[in-house]
Design a protein around this motif. Structure first.
Motif, short mmCIF file in Angstrom:
data_model
loop_
_atom_site.label_atom_id
_atom_site.label_comp_id
_atom_site.label_asym_id
_atom_site.label_seq_id
_atom_site.Cartn_x
_atom_site.Cartn_y
_atom_site.Cartn_z
N THR A 85 0.89 -1.24 -0.06
CA THR A 85 0.16 -0.02 -0.04
C THR A 85 0.99 1.23 0.28
O THR A 85 2.21 1.24 0.49
N ILE A 86 0.68 2.26 -0.52
CA ILE A 86 1.36 3.64 -0.50
C ILE A 86 1.11 4.24 0.94
O ILE A 86 -0.24 4.20 1.58
N LYS A 87 2.02 4.69 1.56
CA LYS A 87 1.92 5.08 3.10
C LYS A 87 0.94 6.32 2.88
O LYS A 87 1.26 7.23 1.94
N ASP A 88 0.16 6.58 3.79
CA ASP A 88 -0.61 7.67 3.86
C ASP A 88 0.02 8.90 3.73
O ASP A 88 -0.56 9.91 3.01
N ASP A 89 1.11 9.20 4.07
CA ASP A 89 1.74 10.54 4.10
C ASP A 89 2.08 10.72 2.74
O ASP A 89 2.43 12.04 2.33
N TYR A 90 2.18 9.69 1.90
CA TYR A 90 2.72 10.07 0.45
C TYR A 90 1.56 9.92 -0.62
O TYR A 90 2.05 10.21 -1.72
N LEU A 91 0.43 9.70 -0.30
CA LEU A 91 -0.60 9.66 -1.11
C LEU A 91 -0.78 10.83 -2.11
O LEU A 91 -0.83 10.66 -3.15
N GLY A 92 -0.88 11.94 -1.25
CA GLY A 92 -1.15 13.34 -1.78
C GLY A 92 0.02 13.66 -2.96
O GLY A 92 -0.07 14.25 -3.96
N ILE A 93 1.32 13.45 -2.53
CA ILE A 93 2.54 13.70 -3.34
C ILE A 93 2.57 12.79 -4.46
O ILE A 93 2.70 13.44 -5.76
N VAL A 94 2.04 11.56 -4.40
CA VAL A 94 2.19 10.66 -5.52
C VAL A 94 0.66 11.02 -6.57
O VAL A 94 1.29 11.31 -7.67
N LYS A 95 -0.28 11.49 -6.10
CA LYS A 95 -1.36 12.11 -6.99
C LYS A 95 -0.92 13.45 -7.78
O LYS A 95 -1.31 13.68 -8.73
N LEU A 96 -0.20 14.09 -6.62
CA LEU A 96 0.27 15.59 -7.48
C LEU A 96 1.26 15.19 -8.42
O LEU A 96 1.04 15.78 -9.48
N VAL A 97 2.21 14.27 -8.50
CA VAL A 97 3.29 13.92 -9.43
C VAL A 97 2.51 13.31 -10.58
O VAL A 97 2.95 13.50 -11.82
N LEU A 98 1.45 12.75 -10.31
CA LEU A 98 0.71 11.91 -11.50
C LEU A 98 -0.05 12.80 -12.29
O LEU A 98 -0.81 12.40 -13.30
N THR A 99 -0.49 14.10 -11.77
CA THR A 99 -1.23 15.25 -12.57
C THR A 99 -0.81 15.19 -13.95
O THR A 99 0.34 15.13 -14.08
N PRO A 100 -1.88 15.24 -14.70
CA PRO A 100 -1.51 15.10 -16.31
C PRO A 100 -0.53 16.20 -16.57
O PRO A 100 -0.70 17.32 -16.17
N PHE A 101 0.38 15.89 -17.47
CA PHE A 101 1.21 16.77 -17.93
C PHE A 101 1.37 16.89 -19.42
O PHE A 101 0.91 15.79 -20.00
N SER A 102 1.69 18.21 -19.85
CA SER A 102 1.80 18.25 -21.13
C SER A 102 2.93 17.84 -21.90
O SER A 102 3.13 17.54 -23.03
N SER A 103 4.04 17.89 -21.27
CA SER A 103 5.58 17.26 -21.68
C SER A 103 6.42 16.45 -20.70
O SER A 103 5.91 17.17 -19.41
N ARG A 104 7.09 15.96 -20.66
CA ARG A 104 8.10 15.35 -19.90
C ARG A 104 8.77 16.96 -19.12
O ARG A 104 9.04 16.65 -17.81
N ASP A 105 8.81 17.84 -20.04
CA ASP A 105 9.71 19.01 -19.32
C ASP A 105 8.76 19.55 -18.16
O ASP A 105 9.42 20.09 -17.25
N SER A 106 7.43 19.44 -18.22
CA SER A 106 6.80 19.95 -17.04
C SER A 106 6.71 19.11 -15.89
O SER A 106 6.42 19.61 -14.97
N ILE A 107 7.33 17.92 -16.01
CA ILE A 107 7.31 16.93 -15.08
C ILE A 107 8.43 17.61 -13.86
O ILE A 107 8.39 17.46 -12.90
N SER A 108 9.38 17.80 -14.72
CA SER A 108 10.79 18.33 -14.18
C SER A 108 10.76 19.74 -13.71
O SER A 108 11.64 20.15 -12.82
N GLY A 109 9.74 20.33 -14.09
CA GLY A 109 9.52 21.91 -13.71
C GLY A 109 10.06 22.84 -14.62
O GLY A 109 10.41 23.96 -14.33
N ASN A 110 10.62 22.34 -15.81
CA ASN A 110 11.20 23.06 -16.81
C ASN A 110 10.25 23.78 -17.77
O ASN A 110 10.50 24.29 -18.91
N ALA A 111 8.89 23.52 -17.55
CA ALA A 111 8.04 23.99 -18.80
C ALA A 111 7.82 25.59 -18.56
O ALA A 111 7.96 26.09 -17.52
#
Length: 111
Positions: A85-111
């Motif tokens: 199971t995902i640890k409760d403390d990290y579920l929100g972070i996982v969901k945030l990181v999985l938010t749809p991105f328009s490109s790989r650059d946006s994942i790393s914050g370079n968009a």
């Protein structure tokens, strides 16, 4: 202090996803963010149904990496299979990181 831990986890998750050339890691994280608990057989079946060509050993390895290196999973040892199971403390972070991105650059914050 908790903010630094959250940023470290977020950074590890982003690096984990950036190495994902076929989308399997994102699919696996999505499964964990939606399901309360999964064992390796369920994970394997899910990934096969998603169209990934993977063997059971590779699934176990990937989940083990998420547990040990990312530190976002907990597991319970059962008689037949480990249940993750995902640890409760990290579920929100996982969901945030999985938010749809328009490109790989946006994942790393370079968009």
């Amino acid at each position: 202090m908790a903010g630094n831990i959250d940023l470290n986890v977020k950074d590890r998750l982003i690096r984990f996803l950036l190495k994902d050339k076929i989308g399997i890691r994102k699919s696996l994280l999505s499964l964990f963010s939606e399901e309360k608990k999964c064992n390796t057989v369920e994970i394997y079946d899910y990934l096969i149904k998603q169209g990934f060509n993977i063997n059971y050993r590779a699934v176990s390895s990937m989940v083990g990496q998420m547990h040990s290196r990312l530190g976002i999973l907990r597991f319970n040892l059962t008689n037949e299979h480990n249940v993750y199971t995902i640890k409760d403390d990290y579920l929100g972070i996982v969901k945030l990181v999985l938010t749809p991105f328009s490109s790989r650059d946006s994942i790393s914050g370079n968009a």
